[in-house]
Motif scaffolding. Sequence first.
Motif, short mmCIF file in Angstrom:
data_model
loop_
_atom_site.label_atom_id
_atom_site.label_comp_id
_atom_site.label_asym_id
_atom_site.label_seq_id
_atom_site.Cartn_x
_atom_site.Cartn_y
_atom_site.Cartn_z
N LEU A 508 10.10 -8.20 1.15
CA LEU A 508 11.19 -8.88 0.44
C LEU A 508 11.05 -8.65 -1.06
N ASN A 509 12.17 -8.39 -1.71
CA ASN A 509 12.10 -8.24 -3.15
C ASN A 509 12.00 -9.61 -3.82
N GLU A 510 11.99 -9.63 -5.14
CA GLU A 510 11.77 -10.89 -5.85
C GLU A 510 12.94 -11.85 -5.71
N ASN A 511 14.07 -11.36 -5.22
CA ASN A 511 15.21 -12.23 -4.95
C ASN A 511 15.25 -12.69 -3.50
N GLY A 512 14.23 -12.28 -2.72
CA GLY A 512 14.17 -12.68 -1.32
C GLY A 512 14.97 -11.80 -0.39
N ASN A 513 15.49 -10.67 -0.88
CA ASN A 513 16.26 -9.76 -0.04
C ASN A 513 15.35 -8.71 0.58
N PRO A 514 15.64 -8.32 1.83
CA PRO A 514 14.75 -7.37 2.52
C PRO A 514 14.78 -5.99 1.86
N PHE A 515 13.61 -5.38 1.79
CA PHE A 515 13.56 -3.97 1.41
C PHE A 515 14.08 -3.13 2.58
N PRO A 516 14.87 -2.10 2.33
CA PRO A 516 15.39 -1.29 3.43
C PRO A 516 14.40 -0.24 3.94
N TRP A 517 13.37 0.04 3.15
CA TRP A 517 12.49 1.15 3.49
C TRP A 517 11.29 0.68 4.32
N ALA A 518 10.62 1.64 4.92
CA ALA A 518 9.40 1.36 5.69
C ALA A 518 8.33 2.37 5.28
N SER A 519 7.15 1.87 4.99
CA SER A 519 6.04 2.70 4.49
C SER A 519 5.04 2.99 5.61
N THR A 520 4.52 4.20 5.61
CA THR A 520 3.47 4.55 6.58
C THR A 520 2.25 3.67 6.38
N GLU A 521 1.82 3.52 5.13
CA GLU A 521 0.65 2.68 4.86
C GLU A 521 0.86 1.26 5.38
N HIS A 522 2.00 0.66 5.09
CA HIS A 522 2.28 -0.70 5.53
C HIS A 522 2.25 -0.81 7.05
N ASN A 523 2.81 0.18 7.73
CA ASN A 523 2.88 0.11 9.18
C ASN A 523 1.52 0.31 9.83
N VAL A 524 0.69 1.18 9.26
CA VAL A 524 -0.67 1.29 9.78
C VAL A 524 -1.43 -0.02 9.53
N ASP A 525 -1.28 -0.60 8.33
CA ASP A 525 -1.91 -1.90 8.05
C ASP A 525 -1.47 -2.94 9.08
N ALA A 526 -0.16 -2.97 9.36
CA ALA A 526 0.36 -3.95 10.31
C ALA A 526 -0.18 -3.69 11.71
N TYR A 527 -0.27 -2.42 12.10
CA TYR A 527 -0.81 -2.10 13.42
C TYR A 527 -2.26 -2.57 13.56
N LEU A 528 -3.08 -2.28 12.55
CA LEU A 528 -4.48 -2.71 12.59
C LEU A 528 -4.58 -4.22 12.71
N PHE A 529 -3.79 -4.93 11.91
CA PHE A 529 -3.83 -6.39 11.92
C PHE A 529 -3.33 -6.95 13.25
N LEU A 530 -2.17 -6.51 13.71
CA LEU A 530 -1.61 -7.06 14.95
C LEU A 530 -2.51 -6.77 16.15
N SER A 531 -3.13 -5.61 16.17
CA SER A 531 -4.05 -5.29 17.26
C SER A 531 -5.25 -6.22 17.24
N GLU A 532 -5.79 -6.47 16.04
CA GLU A 532 -6.95 -7.36 15.92
C GLU A 532 -6.56 -8.79 16.32
N LEU A 533 -5.39 -9.23 15.90
CA LEU A 533 -4.96 -10.59 16.21
C LEU A 533 -4.69 -10.75 17.70
N ALA A 534 -4.15 -9.71 18.32
CA ALA A 534 -3.93 -9.77 19.77
C ALA A 534 -5.26 -9.95 20.51
#
Length: 919
Positions: A508-534
Motif C-alpha cells: 500500500l502506498n502512503e495514501n493506503g492505495n494498493p500498489f499495482p506491481w508485484a516484486s520477485t523479492e517480495h514474493n519469495v519473502d512471502a513464500y518463505l514466511f507463509l511456508s514457515e507459518l504453515a
Amino acid sequence: GFFGNLLEVGTITPTFTTVPAYSDQIAIDGDFSSSFVLSNGGNALASVTLVVAITPAGSTDPNDTVEFSRVVTVQPGGGTFSVNVSHADLNAAGIGAGLYSVAFVALDAGSNSIGEFFGNLLSIGTIAPTFTQAPTFSGTIDENSAFTASFTLGNTGNAPANGVSLVVAITPVGSTDPNDSKEFERTVTVPAGGGVFPVTIGNAELDAAGIGAGTYTLAFVAVDPSGTRLGEFFGNILEIGQSAVGIAQLPAYAAQIDQGSPFGATWTLTNSGSVSGDATLLTVITPAGSTDPNDAVEFYRTATIPAGGTSVTVAITPAELAAANIGAGDYTVAFILFDAQDQRIGEFFGNLLEIFSSGGSQTAVEFLAAQQAASGPAAGLLDAWEVSSGHPLEAGLADRAFIYDQAVAVFALLLNGEAADEALARSILQGLADLENGTGRLGFAYASGPQGVEVSAVYSGSLAWVGYAAALYDLMTGDNTFRSMAIRIADQLIGFMDPTTGLIRGGLNENGNPFPWASTEHNVDAYLFLSELASLTGEARFRDAAQTVALGILTHLWTGEHFFQGYQDDLIVLDAQALGGLFLVMINELDDAQVVRDFIDTRFERTVNVSGTPVTGYAPYQDAVFDQIWTEGSLIVAALDRSLGRDAEADQITAAMENFRASSGGLNYTSAQVNANINGIGSVVFPALPHVGATGWVFLQDLAVTPGTGALPAIAGSPAYTDTIPAGQPLFTTWEFTNNGDTPEALVNLVIAVTPVGTDATREFGVVVPVPVGAASIDFDVSGAALSGAGIGEGTYTIAFIVIDRHGDRIGQFFGNLLTVTAPAAAGEGEGAAGVAPAPVSAAVSTQTLPLPAAANPAGSTALPVRDLFNVRFRTDNLSLLNIAPGAYRFGLLGGLSGFGYLYQDGFYQALADFIIED
C-alpha cells in the motif's frame, strides 16, 4: 684353516629322558635350583649343555624368555647335574615376583637336543589368584558397538599371577548346540592384592563370530595357567539392539568470543533406536578463506547417546585453542558427527567464528545491541545505520528504523543463541508488535530519534520478513507471544494477492492505495514466511497461499535462466536472483537453482582493491557503473551457495566481506559509497556505512535452506471419458491426480491423442494445468468444433491419454482406449442445445484458430494455438491459413495457464521464446 670339526674317540650316547627336579615355588628373594638326570650308554666322556629357560606365564613374545645354561661332562653310565640360578642373577635378568613357565633342555656337543621339557610352572613369591565376584557389564548394547565386561580378580599372594585367562562365552538364548557358543579370551597378570580387568570385545570380533542383534546368555570364566578354573558365572543376559544416532540441527554456539575464552557448542543428538549408541563429535576450526587442509585443527570428543537422544556440550578450552595457534581472527567451524562405525552421520560446514583480541573491536552482536533506540515511537527498534554527526547522508539515514532490518536482526540474534541475544530479539519484536497494534500492517520505516523520518507505505517484502522473524522466534524459543501478529501479517499479505497471477502485490502506498506491481523479492519473502507459518500453525490456508505464490513465481517471474525484478518488469537485479535461487532450492528445483547461481557469477561479480589485495563479491545491478561490492547481497549469495552444498564458496564470500567490517562490529553496506544512475532504476546511493541488515546477514548466510520434496504429481489411473459421442459433440474427460509433494506442480501437460483405427493419422489436443498438493479431479474437455476441425468424424478411434510434467518427462500414459463417433445429433440436440451443458473449450487444439481478445491485443495480432507447450510445434497449414509471413516473432502466454498461445509482433504479454518463421 678349518676349525671346529668333531672327533669322537670311543662311543658317546648321552640321553635326557626325565623332567628335572626343581622347586616350583621360591621366595621373592630366593635362588632357583634344579637337578638334571643324564644317562650315557657309551664308553667315552660326553660334553652336554644344560639350559633352563624362564618365561613369564602367558607370554608369547620370545624376547621375554631368559636362558641360563651350564656345560657338564657326563661319564659313561650317566650322572646327576645341578643347574642353579642365584637371586642376584634372576634379578639382573628382570625375573622378579610372579608366575613363570620353565623349560629344561639338554644339548649335545653338536648343539642337538637330546631332550626337552616345556610348560613347567614356577612361582616366585606366593601366588593365589581368585575370581569370586560376577563381572559388571552393560546388559544392552548397540549392534555397532563393542561389548565390555569388567572382571574383578583377587590375589592373596605376594607375587603377581601371570597368565590368568579371562573367558567370555556368548550363546544365543535357548540354544543347546555347543557350536553356537562363541568364546573370547584375554590373558592378564593379576598383581598381588588383585585388580579390575576390562575385557572388551570389538564390534568387528562380534560380527566375525556372527553375533548380531538378539538376546544372548553370557558366561564368565577365569582360568590359571595350569588350567584350573578360578571361578565361573553363568546365566547372565545380554541384549544387542539397534541404535540410530543422529544430529537434529546445527549445534548451538557463540559465533563471537574473546581471545582467552573457551569455545563451546551444544549438540542436540537424537537416537531413535532401542539402545544407547556411541558417537564421536568432531569440531574443525579453520582460518576463514584458507584452502590449505593443514590449517584445519580438529578437536574430538566421544559420547554415549541414550535411546531417545540427549544434548552434549563440547567445550574447547583456551589452552587447547592456544596450543593449536587459534587466536584473534576470523574462522570457519565445521561440526561432524560419526557413529560407532566411524561413518559420518551428520555434518555442518562453513559456520563462522570470530575471535576478538582483548580490548579490540566490538562484535557484530554488540553492534546490533548498540543500535537499539531507548525511547520514542520506535523504542526497542534498531537504528538501521551507524552514521556519524555531520556525515553527508546524516539527514537521510540517521534515526531511521526500517522494519526489514529489525527482522533480519531478530534472525541474527536468535541464531547467535545467547540468552541476552534472545532477550534483545524479543524486545525488537515487542516494539514491532506495539506499532502493528493488531492491524497486520507496518510502515516501511519509523523514526528512532529526532532526525528520523517515518515512511508509512506498507511494503509486502518487509512485512513478510517481520512475520517470518516472529514465526522463527516462536519456533526457536517456544514463546508464542508474537504468533498472532504473524498470523495477522499473513492474512494481510494474502489480501494483497492478485487473483489472476497468484502473486503478492507490492503493498500500500502512503495514501493506503494498493500498489499495482508485484516484486520477485517480495514474493519469495512471502513464500518463505507463509511456508514457515504453515509448518508452525498447521493451518492449511497458509500452505495453500504459499503454493499459490510459488506457482505465480514459477509462471510469471522465472525465465528458466534468471528471475525478473517483478511481474512485467524485466529488470535483472541481484536480490531477485539470490533469493529466487533460495526459493528454487526450497521447492527442490536444484538444477534450476544452480543455473541461476551461475547466472549470478556471469552478471554481478565484482572485484575491488582493499589495501592492495583483490576482494571479490557481488554488485546489486548488472550495470558496469556499479563497480563496488554490495555486502548484504553478497551474503545472500553465500546463503544460496550453502544451500546448494557449496560451503567452500560460501566461506570465501563470507571471509571476503569481513574486509568491510567496521570497528563498531557492524558490516558496511558496500565496499565504497556508490552514487550512480542505473538503467531502469534511476539515481541510487549505496552508503559505505555500518548497516544492521548487512550485519545480520553474516548470521543468516549460515542458515542453509533445506530442499523440500518439490512437486510429486501422479495420475491415479486412466482418465474417465465418454467412449461414444455423436459427431460434432464434445469429448468429456476427467483426470484424477495426487500430489504428495510440498510445492505445487507449475505446469503439467495433459495430452489426448486420437487416431483412426488402422491408421497413423494421430490428432493431439493438449492443455496445461497446475496440480495442487493433495488430490484433485481435473476436467479436460475438447469441444465438438475442435474435434470436427481436426477431421474427427464418424468412425472408430483409439484414444491415448498422456501426462507430461514441467520438466518434459512423461509421468503417465494410457493407450488402447476406444472412442466411437456416431452420426451427428439431430437438430436441437447439438452443442449448447437446451438441456445439454455446453462443454467449455479449455484446450488449444492444433487445427483450431481463435481470435485474440481485443483488450489483450493492442497491436491487432492474430492468435495461433499451441499444440504442445513443452515442445512448441506449429502445423504448416495453420501458418498458411493465418497468412503469417516470414519474419521474427515473440511467443507468449495470455492469462498464464489458459492453454492458448499467441504470436505477437508487438505488445506481447510475456515472452517465453524467440523463433524465426522461414517458410
